[in-house]
Design a protein around this motif. Structure first.
Motif, PDB file in Angstrom:
ATOM      1  N   THR A 198      32.263  47.746  32.034  1.00  0.00           N
ATOM      2  CA  THR A 198      31.605  46.882  33.063  1.00  0.00           C
ATOM      3  C   THR A 198      31.061  47.536  34.341  1.00  0.00           C
ATOM      4  OG1 THR A 198      33.840  46.446  33.740  1.00  0.00           O
ATOM      5  CG2 THR A 198      33.147  44.782  32.165  1.00  0.00           C
ATOM      6  N   THR A 199      31.727  48.615  34.671  1.00  0.00           N
ATOM      7  CA  THR A 199      31.151  49.131  35.823  1.00  0.00           C
ATOM      8  C   THR A 199      30.016  49.959  35.494  1.00  0.00           C
ATOM      9  OG1 THR A 199      33.720  49.401  36.432  1.00  0.00           O
ATOM     10  CG2 THR A 199      31.996  50.520  38.002  1.00  0.00           C
ATOM     11  N   ARG A 200      29.848  50.598  34.467  1.00  0.00           N
ATOM     12  CA  ARG A 200      28.473  51.706  34.061  1.00  0.00           C
ATOM     13  C   ARG A 200      27.479  50.692  33.922  1.00  0.00           C
ATOM     14  NH1 ARG A 200      24.584  52.922  33.665  1.00  0.00           N
ATOM     15  NH2 ARG A 200      23.704  54.751  32.426  1.00  0.00           N
ATOM     16  N   HIS A 201      27.533  49.529  33.436  1.00  0.00           N
ATOM     17  CA  HIS A 201      26.471  48.556  33.183  1.00  0.00           C
ATOM     18  C   HIS A 201      26.281  47.423  34.247  1.00  0.00           C
ATOM     19  CE1 HIS A 201      25.474  50.757  29.450  1.00  0.00           C
ATOM     20  NE2 HIS A 201      26.689  50.450  28.851  1.00  0.00           N
ATOM     21  N   GLY A 202      27.191  47.300  35.132  1.00  0.00           N
ATOM     22  CA  GLY A 202      27.214  46.224  36.045  1.00  0.00           C
ATOM     23  C   GLY A 202      27.284  44.669  35.438  1.00  0.00           C
ATOM     24  N   VAL A 203      27.708  44.541  34.396  1.00  0.00           N
ATOM     25  CA  VAL A 203      27.863  43.093  33.696  1.00  0.00           C
ATOM     26  C   VAL A 203      29.140  43.003  33.522  1.00  0.00           C
ATOM     27  CG1 VAL A 203      25.435  43.515  32.784  1.00  0.00           C
ATOM     28  CG2 VAL A 203      27.250  44.180  31.474  1.00  0.00           C
ATOM     29  N   LYS A 251      35.411  40.101  34.844  1.00  0.00           N
ATOM     30  CA  LYS A 251      34.968  41.541  35.439  1.00  0.00           C
ATOM     31  C   LYS A 251      36.399  42.189  35.622  1.00  0.00           C
ATOM     32  CE  LYS A 251      31.187  39.830  37.981  1.00  0.00           C
ATOM     33  NZ  LYS A 251      30.533  39.763  39.228  1.00  0.00           N
ATOM     34  N   GLN A 255      35.097  47.254  38.298  1.00  0.00           N
ATOM     35  CA  GLN A 255      33.609  46.670  38.488  1.00  0.00           C
ATOM     36  C   GLN A 255      33.537  45.960  39.968  1.00  0.00           C
ATOM     37  OE1 GLN A 255      32.816  43.921  35.622  1.00  0.00           O
ATOM     38  NE2 GLN A 255      30.479  43.613  36.274  1.00  0.00           N
ATOM     39  N   ARG A 256      34.678  45.376  40.299  1.00  0.00           N
ATOM     40  CA  ARG A 256      34.497  44.808  41.412  1.00  0.00           C
ATOM     41  C   ARG A 256      34.690  45.349  42.931  1.00  0.00           C
ATOM     42  NH1 ARG A 256      35.834  38.942  40.654  1.00  0.00           N
ATOM     43  NH2 ARG A 256      36.843  38.682  38.757  1.00  0.00           N
ATOM     44  N   ALA A 258      33.147  48.476  42.641  1.00  0.00           N
ATOM     45  CA  ALA A 258      31.856  48.926  42.635  1.00  0.00           C
ATOM     46  C   ALA A 258      30.762  47.996  43.487  1.00  0.00           C
ATOM     47  CB  ALA A 258      31.591  49.480  41.253  1.00  0.00           C
ATOM     48  N   GLU A 259      31.092  46.751  43.096  1.00  0.00           N
ATOM     49  CA  GLU A 259      30.074  45.723  43.632  1.00  0.00           C
ATOM     50  C   GLU A 259      30.565  45.656  45.242  1.00  0.00           C
ATOM     51  OE1 GLU A 259      29.610  42.795  39.672  1.00  0.00           O
ATOM     52  OE2 GLU A 259      31.358  42.439  41.567  1.00  0.00           O
ATOM     53  N   LEU A 294      29.142  57.760  35.715  1.00  0.00           N
ATOM     54  CA  LEU A 294      29.872  57.099  36.932  1.00  0.00           C
ATOM     55  C   LEU A 294      30.093  57.861  38.223  1.00  0.00           C
ATOM     56  CD1 LEU A 294      32.049  54.510  34.958  1.00  0.00           C
ATOM     57  CD2 LEU A 294      30.251  53.804  36.687  1.00  0.00           C
TER      58      LEU A 294
END
Length: 307
Positions: A198-203, A251, A255-256, A258-259, A294
């Motif tokens: 989820t972090t690598r692709h941002g989805v 998510k 990922q959160r 990273a955002e 990453l």
């Protein structure tokens, strides 16, 4: 432990804040350990919880910047990226005979904590919950569940059972598991593929399991092989089936982070996975590539993969 216990919570965020508030509401004395600003806010306003499962309520707590007296249990609910600095708030001499209960991702922290505190009082826990701190002392608990697996090699079983009973009575469904390695690897096997992709692709998870299904399957299989070698569970088909039951919008916390531009728990999750693979001679090419992609600067990959 008697009926009412004293609990310290290091890191009163999504997980630590929720547990602190539930324990306080159940009549236990709770001391939150945090920086001066957060500690002031908690002393003044308490912890406000918004939860479909446990209701909306405000709990009074004590707060300090460090532990100054023995407690029955100290919950560690900070991220790996701030763990070393945060532990300065919990001197081993103050903790004394208290249980140290880390709610941390990854599998390497129990050994580090046992080297620093009483080895027979470190009781690692795994929590399944979606809970977010939206401001100091304001916690939003979104999942319809909160479940804890409590474990601890060498910890007297009566201590674990008593703490589990305390958690259960306060709200989160808690069980004691005899096999610490299996408990930590069960979480790692499920968390790592989802967090990394989820972090690598941002989805969100829904897109990972459709558009990146092959990559997800490969990561799940590599993680299962590493888990098996380390003495943990290995059921790749079951892991994939579980991902398919989650809401597509879900998510990962990595990922959160990273955002929000926060440091990632990449070393505690991806790094630990690769170190374990290395130790047991398990090939993990997909994991290695994703962790490498990453990692901020290419030179840092070597430090992550070396054992």
């Amino acid at each position: 432990m008697g009926n009412d216990i004293t609990v310290a919570a290091l890191g009163p965020g999504g997980v630590g804040g929720l547990l602190a508030a539930l324990l306080s509401r159940a009549g236990h004395r709770v001391i939150c350990l945090a920086g001066e600003t957060t500690a002031d806010a908690l002393r003044t306003d308490g912890i406000q919880v918004r939860s479909g499962r446990f209701g909306d309520f405000t709990a009074r707590v004590e707060a300090d910047t460090r532990l100054r007296e023995p407690v029955d249990a100290c919950l560690i609910a900070v991220k790996h990226t701030t763990l070393d600095a945060a532990l300065a708030r919990v001197p081993a001499s103050a903790l004394s005979d208290g249980l140290l209960v880390p709610f941390l991702n990854g599998v390497e922290h129990p050994a580090a904590l046992r080297a620093r505190y009483r080895a027979d009082r470190v009781a690692p826990a795994v929590i399944r919950v979606e809970s977010t701190r939206i401001a100091p002392g304001v916690i939003e608990h979104g999942s319809p569940f909160a479940e804890i697996d409590l474990t601890g090699t060498g910890v007297p079983r009566a201590r674990l059972d008593a703490l589990a009973e305390t958690f259960n009575a306060a709200g989160p469904a808690t069980r004691v598991l005899a096999d610490e390695t299996a408990a930590l690897w069960a979480k790692m096997s499920f968390l790592a593929p989802m967090a990394l992709l989820t972090t690598r692709h941002g989805v969100p998870l829904g897109e990972v399991r459709t558009r990146h299904r092959d990559e997800l399957t490969a990561l799940v299989e590599e993680t299962a092989a590493i888990s098996r070698a380390c003495g943990g569970p290995a059921d790749p088909a079951q892991a994939l089936a579980r991902y398919d039951t989650f809401p597509p919008s879900m998510k990962s916390s990595m990922q959160r982070d990273a955002e929000a531009g926060r440091p990632l728990e990449l070393d505690a999750i991806g790094g630990a996975l690769l170190r374990a693979a290395d130790r047991h001679g398990i090939p993990a090419p997909v994991t290695e590539r994703v962790v490498g992609e990453l990692t901020p600067d290419e030179g840092a990959v070597d430090t992550i993969t070396s054992s």
